[in-house]
Design a protein around this motif. Structure first.
Motif, PDB file in Angstrom:
ATOM      1  N   ALA A 201       0.836  -1.203   0.000  1.00 48.46           N
ATOM      2  CA  ALA A 201       0.000   0.000   0.000  1.00 48.46           C
ATOM      3  C   ALA A 201       0.868   1.249   0.000  1.00 48.46           C
ATOM      4  N   ARG A 202       1.962   1.195   0.765  1.00 45.61           N
ATOM      5  CA  ARG A 202       2.851   2.358   0.832  1.00 45.61           C
ATOM      6  C   ARG A 202       3.436   2.661  -0.548  1.00 45.61           C
ATOM      7  N   LEU A 203       3.720   1.599  -1.258  1.00 46.97           N
ATOM      8  CA  LEU A 203       4.327   1.757  -2.574  1.00 46.97           C
ATOM      9  C   LEU A 203       3.451   2.636  -3.465  1.00 46.97           C
ATOM     10  N   GLU A 204       2.139   2.503  -3.275  1.00 50.11           N
ATOM     11  CA  GLU A 204       1.200   3.317  -4.045  1.00 50.11           C
ATOM     12  C   GLU A 204       1.187   4.760  -3.549  1.00 50.11           C
ATOM     13  N   LYS A 205       0.994   4.880  -2.258  1.00 52.83           N
ATOM     14  CA  LYS A 205       0.726   6.213  -1.703  1.00 52.83           C
ATOM     15  C   LYS A 205       1.975   7.027  -1.395  1.00 52.83           C
ATOM     16  N   ASN A 206       2.922   6.388  -0.764  1.00 52.91           N
ATOM     17  CA  ASN A 206       4.093   7.118  -0.317  1.00 52.91           C
ATOM     18  C   ASN A 206       5.273   6.160  -0.188  1.00 52.91           C
ATOM     19  N   PRO A 207       5.903   5.899  -1.305  1.00 51.89           N
ATOM     20  CA  PRO A 207       6.941   4.857  -1.344  1.00 51.89           C
ATOM     21  C   PRO A 207       8.074   5.064  -0.333  1.00 51.89           C
ATOM     22  N   LEU A 208       8.340   6.313   0.024  1.00 56.09           N
ATOM     23  CA  LEU A 208       9.440   6.551   0.973  1.00 56.09           C
ATOM     24  C   LEU A 208       9.185   5.838   2.303  1.00 56.09           C
ATOM     25  N   ARG A 209       7.922   5.668   2.616  1.00 60.11           N
ATOM     26  CA  ARG A 209       7.578   5.036   3.887  1.00 60.11           C
ATOM     27  C   ARG A 209       8.038   3.580   3.976  1.00 60.11           C
ATOM     28  N   VAL A 210       8.161   2.961   2.822  1.00 58.97           N
ATOM     29  CA  VAL A 210       8.607   1.564   2.824  1.00 58.97           C
ATOM     30  C   VAL A 210       9.956   1.458   3.541  1.00 58.97           C
ATOM     31  N   LEU A 211      10.760   2.504   3.384  1.00 57.76           N
ATOM     32  CA  LEU A 211      12.085   2.494   4.008  1.00 57.76           C
ATOM     33  C   LEU A 211      11.994   2.380   5.515  1.00 57.76           C
ATOM     34  N   ASP A 212      10.909   2.870   6.040  1.00 51.81           N
ATOM     35  CA  ASP A 212      10.731   2.959   7.486  1.00 51.81           C
ATOM     36  C   ASP A 212      10.171   1.656   8.069  1.00 51.81           C
ATOM     37  N   SER A 213       9.828   0.720   7.207  1.00 54.35           N
ATOM     38  CA  SER A 213       9.165  -0.500   7.666  1.00 54.35           C
ATOM     39  C   SER A 213      10.075  -1.362   8.530  1.00 54.35           C
ATOM     40  N   LYS A 214       9.474  -1.934   9.555  1.00 60.42           N
ATOM     41  CA  LYS A 214      10.262  -2.822  10.410  1.00 60.42           C
ATOM     42  C   LYS A 214      10.005  -4.279  10.050  1.00 60.42           C
ATOM     43  N   ASP A 215       9.139  -4.499   9.091  1.00 66.43           N
ATOM     44  CA  ASP A 215       8.829  -5.852   8.673  1.00 66.43           C
ATOM     45  C   ASP A 215      10.044  -6.481   7.993  1.00 66.43           C
ATOM     46  N   PRO A 216      10.477  -7.656   8.466  1.00 68.23           N
ATOM     47  CA  PRO A 216      11.658  -8.310   7.894  1.00 68.23           C
ATOM     48  C   PRO A 216      11.544  -8.535   6.397  1.00 68.23           C
ATOM     49  N   ARG A 217      10.336  -8.813   5.930  1.00 69.38           N
ATOM     50  CA  ARG A 217      10.145  -9.054   4.498  1.00 69.38           C
ATOM     51  C   ARG A 217      10.540  -7.828   3.688  1.00 69.38           C
ATOM     52  N   ASP A 218      10.255  -6.655   4.271  1.00 76.69           N
ATOM     53  CA  ASP A 218      10.570  -5.410   3.578  1.00 76.69           C
ATOM     54  C   ASP A 218      12.038  -5.047   3.732  1.00 76.69           C
ATOM     55  N   GLN A 219      12.565  -5.351   4.898  1.00 77.40           N
ATOM     56  CA  GLN A 219      13.919  -4.900   5.190  1.00 77.40           C
ATOM     57  C   GLN A 219      14.953  -5.539   4.267  1.00 77.40           C
ATOM     58  N   VAL A 220      14.637  -6.712   3.799  1.00 79.49           N
ATOM     59  CA  VAL A 220      15.523  -7.351   2.829  1.00 79.49           C
ATOM     60  C   VAL A 220      15.753  -6.428   1.647  1.00 79.49           C
ATOM     61  N   PHE A 221      14.670  -5.830   1.185  1.00 80.07           N
ATOM     62  CA  PHE A 221      14.771  -4.960   0.014  1.00 80.07           C
ATOM     63  C   PHE A 221      15.269  -3.580   0.370  1.00 80.07           C
ATOM     64  N   VAL A 222      14.887  -3.133   1.556  1.00 77.85           N
ATOM     65  CA  VAL A 222      15.317  -1.805   1.982  1.00 77.85           C
ATOM     66  C   VAL A 222      16.845  -1.757   2.031  1.00 77.85           C
ATOM     67  N   ALA A 223      17.430  -2.853   2.466  1.00 74.80           N
ATOM     68  CA  ALA A 223      18.884  -2.888   2.603  1.00 74.80           C
ATOM     69  C   ALA A 223      19.603  -2.537   1.297  1.00 74.80           C
ATOM     70  N   ASP A 224      19.047  -2.982   0.200  1.00 74.10           N
ATOM     71  CA  ASP A 224      19.713  -2.732  -1.080  1.00 74.10           C
ATOM     72  C   ASP A 224      19.026  -1.661  -1.921  1.00 74.10           C
ATOM     73  N   ALA A 225      18.113  -0.994  -1.314  1.00 69.96           N
ATOM     74  CA  ALA A 225      17.364   0.031  -2.048  1.00 69.96           C
ATOM     75  C   ALA A 225      18.283   1.183  -2.413  1.00 69.96           C
ATOM     76  N   PRO A 226      17.931   1.878  -3.485  1.00 75.10           N
ATOM     77  CA  PRO A 226      18.715   3.066  -3.822  1.00 75.10           C
ATOM     78  C   PRO A 226      18.655   4.070  -2.674  1.00 75.10           C
ATOM     79  N   SER A 227      19.695   4.840  -2.530  1.00 78.84           N
ATOM     80  CA  SER A 227      19.764   5.806  -1.442  1.00 78.84           C
ATOM     81  C   SER A 227      19.380   7.192  -1.933  1.00 78.84           C
TER      82      SER A 227
END
Length: 433
Positions: A201-227
């Motif tokens: 849902a964040r990806l639709e509305k406010n993708p920056l918020r994904v970075l803030d997620s504490k969900d392990p499933r997300d953090q895998v991707f956050v780790a390698d996300a563009p800065s």
RNA sequence: GCGGUAGUGGUGAAGUGGUUAACACACUGGUUUGUGGAUCCAGCAUGCGAGGGUUCGAUCCCCUUCUACCGCCCCA
């Protein structure tokens, strides 16, 4: 046994004297310190037009979509209890034309007061909570960012806090942010199905918020996300560099957290948080958060004006003070306790306490016609330095007994002398020891 | 909004389907008539969050509700 007829609304608190003394201490230190930085107090209403908050915080922000404490008043106006301090200050800045030439730039203000968010109460989170915040308008100098950050740290250090972590990041200017947003969408979209439901849902509305997620499933991707740091415009990059240089010049420790995001949509360029590393308080680790917001003043109809500020959570700050054992000790001790024996002495007792208070001492008396012994016990419990006793005998002699509770010494003093020379009398008593 | 745990006096709490709901702290009074500590004595919940239900009987079983605490979300 009487049951209380009412209880306080969910998520609110009664602050009793033990706590109010701590709060006053924090507020006093903040007022004094902010004064040193030449910030002045501004008080705005606790409720505002709903749009004041919905426009500024962003229509997709959680604060607006689900945490607003709002209602319609008798004139059918859509009112909201303020969920944060910045919007009201900006509204006041514009409404009072504080951008005018007769005011200093930057215009530096602070506020202290209650905020409201409709959410489930838990550790460090209340429906009515309190913030100390500052806002400075009219300069985009990195020096002002740093002054504001330094002021927050200064306050915490003055209060005696230790082990704080200062994290900074930049959201860049509009262009940087838009570029980055797109990069993030491009990066995350292929993994869409693997993200948590929230993050989809964040990806639709406010993708920056994904970075803030504490969900392990997300953090895998956050780790390698563009800065975001790789998408900064020249100006934003320079601004951020300057902020770091100035912080370093002031010997302020900080770390850069490129995944840090703010909950309100109005921020850009520098953002920062001050957190405790205390494990016990990790549910409410952030005690201050803030940053730059450049578009807000114009959103409210004012001229294009830069702004920067932060908010400190009082409840979190006070609980951290207690957790670190640096909350001030409350002094409930009495200087004097007036013991009176017999109905006849009531008037004299009243006159005596008042006289003692007029000298600036803390004085208390009995109002329950209790025995002399009981009154002495109370005096002792409150660590009274002196007890003044009036009974029939003393009354007849127009005098009273003054007893030094530490030494047990007692002397009969004429009331006339007590009324005029009490400080001298007890000083003399002290000399005799 | 979702999930977990809990709710006995001023406080910390024990407790059981069935006469008077432990104990401790605090508080109040007393321990020779007007003086602080300690000791000792006495008092202090017709009620066990609220409302229903089951039962001959419920604080203890069931349902609902409220509240608190913690977590998720998000934030201060």
């Amino acid at each position: 046994m009487a049951k209380p007829l009412f209880q306080r609304p969910k998520g609110t608190a009664d602050l009793l004297p033990d706590q109010t003394s701590q709060w006053q201490h924090v507020e006093n230190v903040a007022r004094l310190l902010f004064g040193d930085y030449n910030f002045k107090e501004v008080r705005t209403p606790i409720f505002e037009n709903f749009e004041v908050f919905s426009r500024s915080a962003g229509d997709t922000s959680d604060v607006v979509t689900k945490e607003m404490y709002d209602f319609h008043d008798k004139g059918d106006r859509h009112i909201a209890l303020r969920p944060e301090g910045t919007a009201g200050i900006v509204r006041a800045y514009v409404e009072n034309k504080l951008y005018g030439p007769e005011f200093d730039k930057p215009y530096k203000s602070f506020y202290i007061g209650p905020m409201f968010r409709y959410e489930r109460p838990q550790a460090g989170r209340m429906r009515q909570f309190h913030q100390i915040g500052v806002e400075a308008f009219g300069s985009s100098s990195p020096a002002l960012d740093v002054e504001v950050i330094a002021m927050a740290i200064d306050l915490f250090q003055t209060l005696g806090l230790k082990n704080l972590r200062v994290a900074i990041n930049t959201l860049g200017d509009k262009q940087s942010r838009d570029d980055y947003r797109q990069a993030l969408i491009d990066y995350l979209t292929p993994h869409r199905a693997e993200l948590s439901a929230d993050s989809q849902a964040r990806l639709e509305k406010n993708p920056l918020r994904v970075l803030d997620s504490k969900d392990p499933r997300d953090q895998v991707f956050v780790a390698d996300a563009p800065s975001i740091l790789d998408y900064l415009s020249e100006a934003s990059q320079q601004h951020f560099q300057k902020v770091q240089a100035l912080l370093t010049a002031l010997n302020l420790d900080f770390e850069i957290d490129p995944t840090m995001v703010r909950g309100l949509d109005y921020y850009n360029d520098t953002i920062f948080e001050v957190m405790t590393v205390d494990e016990q308080l990790k549910g409410a680790a952030t005690i201050a958060g803030g940053g730059r917001y450049s578009g807000l003043v114009s959103v409210f109809g004012g001229p294009e004006t830069a702004g920067v500020g932060f908010g400190i959570g009082m409840e979190r700050l006070v609980s951290l003070l207690n957790a670190q054992g640096v909350a001030p000790q409350v002094d409930n001790d009495l200087d004097f306790y007036v013991v009176n024996i017999g109905d006849e002495t009531d008037v004299a007792a009243m006159q005596i306490v008042q006289a003692i208070r007029s000298f600036g001492f803390v004085a208390e008396r009995d109002y329950l016609d209790r025995s002399a012994k009981a009154q002495f016990k109370t005096a002792d419990r409150h660590n009274a330095k002196y007890v003044v006793t009036v009974g029939e005998k003393e009354l007849a002699a127009h005098a009273a007994n003054i007893k030094n509770m530490a030494t047990g010494e007692q002397q009969l003093v004429k009331l006339a002398d007590l009324y005029t020379d009490l400080p001298t009398i007890i000083d003399a008593q002290g000399d005799e020891q």
